[in-house]
Design an enzyme around this catalytic site. Structure first.
Site, mmCIF file in Angstrom:
data_model
loop_
_atom_site.group_PDB
_atom_site.id
_atom_site.type_symbol
_atom_site.label_atom_id
_atom_site.label_comp_id
_atom_site.label_asym_id
_atom_site.label_seq_id
_atom_site.Cartn_x
_atom_site.Cartn_y
_atom_site.Cartn_z
ATOM 1 C CB CYS A 2 -0.869 0.029 1.230
ATOM 2 S SG CYS A 2 -1.807 -1.475 1.463
ATOM 3 N NE ARG A 27 5.383 1.304 -1.450
ATOM 4 C CZ ARG A 27 6.258 1.331 -0.471
ATOM 5 N NH1 ARG A 27 7.386 1.965 -0.628
ATOM 6 N NH2 ARG A 27 6.015 0.736 0.671
ATOM 7 C CD1 TRP A 75 -0.487 -5.891 -3.576
ATOM 8 C CD2 TRP A 75 -0.352 -6.751 -1.515
ATOM 9 N NE1 TRP A 75 -0.017 -7.175 -3.684
ATOM 10 C CE2 TRP A 75 0.076 -7.732 -2.446
ATOM 11 C CE3 TRP A 75 -0.357 -7.082 -0.159
ATOM 12 C CZ2 TRP A 75 0.505 -9.000 -2.060
ATOM 13 C CZ3 TRP A 75 0.063 -8.346 0.222
ATOM 14 C CH2 TRP A 75 0.490 -9.288 -0.723
ATOM 15 C CG ASN A 100 0.509 2.051 3.731
ATOM 16 O OD1 ASN A 100 -0.573 2.142 3.163
ATOM 17 N ND2 ASN A 100 1.629 2.593 3.266
ATOM 18 N N GLY A 101 -0.407 -1.454 6.470
ATOM 19 C CA GLY A 101 -0.082 -2.370 7.563
ATOM 20 C C GLY A 101 -1.265 -3.260 7.896
ATOM 21 C CD GLU A 484 16.818 -13.073 -8.592
ATOM 22 O OE1 GLU A 484 16.288 -13.662 -7.641
ATOM 23 O OE2 GLU A 484 16.417 -11.967 -9.002
ATOM 24 C CE LYS A 488 13.510 -10.973 -10.831
ATOM 25 N NZ LYS A 488 14.186 -10.837 -9.591
ATOM 26 C CD GLU A 491 9.887 -11.731 -8.946
ATOM 27 O OE1 GLU A 491 9.748 -11.244 -7.831
ATOM 28 O OE2 GLU A 491 10.891 -11.507 -9.649
ATOM 29 C CG HIS A 507 18.630 -37.545 -7.175
ATOM 30 N ND1 HIS A 507 18.863 -38.882 -6.974
ATOM 31 C CD2 HIS A 507 19.857 -36.961 -7.251
ATOM 32 C CE1 HIS A 507 20.166 -39.105 -6.899
ATOM 33 N NE2 HIS A 507 20.794 -37.950 -7.074
ATOM 34 C CE LYS A 606 11.546 -2.796 -6.078
ATOM 35 N NZ LYS A 606 12.207 -3.856 -6.844
HETATM 36 C C1 G6P Z 1 9.189 -8.647 -2.661
HETATM 37 C C2 G6P Z 1 9.731 -8.111 -3.964
HETATM 38 C C3 G6P Z 1 11.026 -8.839 -4.307
HETATM 39 C C4 G6P Z 1 12.024 -8.702 -3.175
HETATM 40 C C5 G6P Z 1 11.435 -9.179 -1.841
HETATM 41 C C6 G6P Z 1 12.333 -8.807 -0.662
HETATM 42 O O1 G6P Z 1 8.791 -9.967 -2.812
HETATM 43 O O2 G6P Z 1 8.793 -8.288 -5.002
HETATM 44 O O3 G6P Z 1 11.580 -8.274 -5.489
HETATM 45 O O4 G6P Z 1 13.162 -9.445 -3.474
HETATM 46 O O5 G6P Z 1 10.174 -8.550 -1.616
HETATM 47 O O6 G6P Z 1 12.387 -7.404 -0.573
HETATM 48 P P1 G6P Z 1 13.574 -6.592 0.072
HETATM 49 O O7 G6P Z 1 13.163 -5.141 -0.077
HETATM 50 O O8 G6P Z 1 13.641 -7.010 1.518
HETATM 51 O O9 G6P Z 1 14.813 -6.932 -0.661
#
Ligand code: G6P
Length: 611
Positions: A2, A27, A75, A100-101, A484, A488, A491, A507, A606
């Site tokens: 949010c 975000r 969100w 927010n929260g 990673e 990506k 995502e 395995h 984000k």
């Molecule tokens: C969310 C974001 C990711 C990020 C993760 C951890 O899931 O979409 O891109 O890696 O949070 O966030 P941070 O700010 O702690 O690296």
């Protein structure tokens, strides 16, 4: 997650609020709304499901003007994305709140407030705040006093912005577990959950601390700390970075951020390398003394940052000779951990506000770690403030939800940590450190060369556009790079992608391999190459199509069902940083081909400030 924007001014602030929301779009959110104290002296709001553009459209149809207002991107946590659940929430017609929260005791409060006659119009936890505030306001008569009494009854996390038609001379804010910053103007003041939202109106900011309550008027700001004492919070000026919220010549923020990697890696190295060694003081004045005592390292992080930690484990054990454990924060925080003596506790986070990572750090403080170190991209974040030592990555604001430049700069920071700890403990040879320092200096240029593969990778991406599943393989420190890469791809293209250590292929996952399941592999020229080649044969023998990112010297070439992309040569220790780049480009181009929302993928956020 949010986003919050608020303003109090002598001019109409609708455009400021909408622009602020747009700057927070990255975000992640599912609905947006704003409430203004209008020219008729009443509170009025507009809320819409979807993007800020939907809200803008609603405002174009039914304009709203005012000099005091709050706005929000939501969100969903409690209650589906809907207009009723979107913020601002009202109590009656004269009190509005954005939040927010998460309020953990919302059920008990809701029952109590229902008993007092309040009628709820949403499924959110937030609505209890606004009704409780209304109740307190009726009891106490003053909005600021009522807000102080309200937050005293809230359990959980909140960043709040409040306005009331009864006292339209003020915008109120309260922070606990969710960041808020006041933007200072001339005869006008602003509020936001991230300073980026306000860069178009000011470059002077005042960051609220945990437990703070602020009364923001047009020409003054008064802050009280958690114990209710009036306090003066520092004003900071940000001169750079306003352009970060602009895509420039690029089609997406993600592509821009991928291409920024040579320069942000350069910035992350600046001032941190001596002639032949890492400057340990970059981690803080006590770092040299503390690092000499380190006998273990515990790394905790989430998402992409967790993958950076996984790479660092290989480095810390191999180069610095230090045992290292890595864990996702959401597990670590609820687990009973056994702490080995002299363990350095390291958190990695782009935002420095990820709820699980922060909670893990707070728990760790009672567990007897040697010290805490934050590797973070945001200098004014909670994580940095609450850690003993810090190393800031200098990636600049990262707008694309899928993390790219934050990851590679985290890896650079973690290599600096490895070298600094190795030397302080006497477990790393000077010549090895000097060699790696030299390689680090060359890294920005190597990354530039890797980016030149852009067009080749774009072509390879066509192989994936119609596929539903993919497998990513790697060995050693390239295994987390494969993880990673898979993250990506899932995502932003929504293609199911899984990463495996290449040796585990037989395995289980080999059972899935057929011509519909492309297999992506990263193959630098190291001592694991021959083993990896055998794994690739296993895939080919089952008709699986291979995409291999390989060193030119690796002896791998195109063949039937095998697409080899050559990556510039690099010292093996730094290969995880370089091989990340083609995998980022691959997921980007697959997503573009699939036409997904690259910068704001569905359901993701984000900065995850809730559990
Ligand atoms: C969310 C974001 C990711 C990020 C993760 C951890 O899931 O979409 O891109 O890696 O949070 O966030 P941070 O700010 O702690 O690296």
């Amino acid at each position: 997650m949010c986003g919050i924007v608020g303003a109090i001014a002598e001019r109409n602030i609708t455009a400021v609020l909408v622009e602020g929301l747009k700057r927070l779009e990255y975000r992640g959110y599912d609905s947006a709304g704003l409430a203004l104290f209008n020219t008729e002296g009443a509170l009025e709001r507009r809320r819409r499901v979807g993007k800020v553009a939907e809200l803008e459209r609603a405002l174009a149809g039914e304009p709203l003007a005012g000099r005091l207002g709050i706005a929000h991107t939501r969100w969903a946590t409690h209650g589906a994305p809907s207009e009723n659940n979107a913020h601002p929430h009202f109590s009656g017609n004269d009190l509005a709140v954005v939040h927010n929260g998460i309020i953990e005791n919302h059920e008990a409060l809701r029952e109590r407030l229902k008993g007092l006659g309040y009628v709820f119009s949403s499924d959110t936890d937030t609505e209890v705040i606004v009704h409780l505030l209304d109740h307190k306001l009726q009891e106490l008569g003053d909005l600021t006093t009522a807000l102080k009494a309200t937050v005293a009854e809230l359990h959980g996390a909140y960043g709040l912005a409040v306005i009331s038609a009864k006292q339209p001379d003020r915008l109120l804010a309260a922070r606990s577990g969710s960041p808020l910053v006041i933007g200072l103007g001339h005869g006008e003041n602003f509020l936001a959950s991230d300073q980026l939202a306000l860069r178009q109106v000011t470059d002077r900011f005042m960051y609220l601390e945990e437990g703070d309550i602020a009364e923001i008027r047009r020409d003054s700001v008064q802050v009280w700390d958690a114990s209710g004492r009036p306090v003066q919070r520092e004003t900071v000026q940000h001169r750079e970075g306003a352009e970060a919220a602009d895509k420039g010549e690029y089609r997406h923020f993600m592509l821009k951020e991928i291409h920024e990697q040579p320069s942000v890696v350069q910035r992350t190295l600046e001032g941190r390398l001596g002639q032949q060694q890492v400057l340990v003081d970059a981690f803080g004045p006590q770092a040299a003394e503390l690092f000499a005592k380190v006998r273990n390292v515990q790394i905790v992080a989430c998402g992409t940052s967790y993958h950076a930690g996984m790479v660092a484990r290989y480095w810390l054990e191999e180069l610095a000779g230090v045992p290292c454990q890595v864990e996702v924060a959401s597990e670590f925080r609820y687990r009973k951990v056994v702490v080995q003596p002299d363990t350095l506790f390291v958190t990695i986070s782009q935002s420095g506000e990820t709820a699980d990572t922060l909670a893990a750090l707070r728990n760790a403080k009672a567990l007897g770690y040697l010290a805490s170190l934050a590797i973070c991209n945001v200098g004014i974040s909670s994580l940095v403030r609450e850690s003993d030592l810090t190393l800031l990555t200098q990636a600049g604001p990262e707008i694309g939800v899928a993390s790219t430049k934050a990851f590679t700069t985290q890896l650079v920071a973690l290599m600096l940590l490895t070298l600094a700890v190795g030397r302080a403990r006497g477990s790393l040879e000077g010549a090895v450190e000097a060699g790696l320092v030299e390689e680090l200096r060359r890294l920005p240029a190597r990354l530039g060369e890797a980016l030149a593969m852009d067009r080749t990778v774009e072509k390879i991406a066509e192989l994936f556009a119609e596929k539903h599943h993919t497998l990513f393989l790697g060995r050693g420190a390239q295994y987390p790079v494969a993880m990673e890469g898979a993250l990506k791809l899932k995502e932003i293209s929504y293609i199911h992608a899984e990463a495996y250590p290449a040796g585990e292929l037989k395995h289980g996952p080999l059972a899935l391999v057929d011509s519909d399941m492309p297999v992506v592999t990263v193959a630098p020229n190291n001592e694991l190459l021959e083993k990896l080649k055998s794994n690739l044969q296993e895939v080919r023998a089952r008709g699986g199509e291979l995409v291999v990112f390989a060193d030119r010297e690796a002896g791998l070439d195109n063949g039937e069902g095998t697409h080899v992309v050559h990556v510039p040569h690099i010292a093996d220790a730094l290969a995880p940083i370089l091989y990340t780049v083609p995998l980022q480009l691959l997921s980007y181009y697959v997503a573009v081909l699939k036409g997904t929302d690259v910068d704001q993928p569905r359901n993701l956020a984000k900065s995850v400030t809730v559990e």
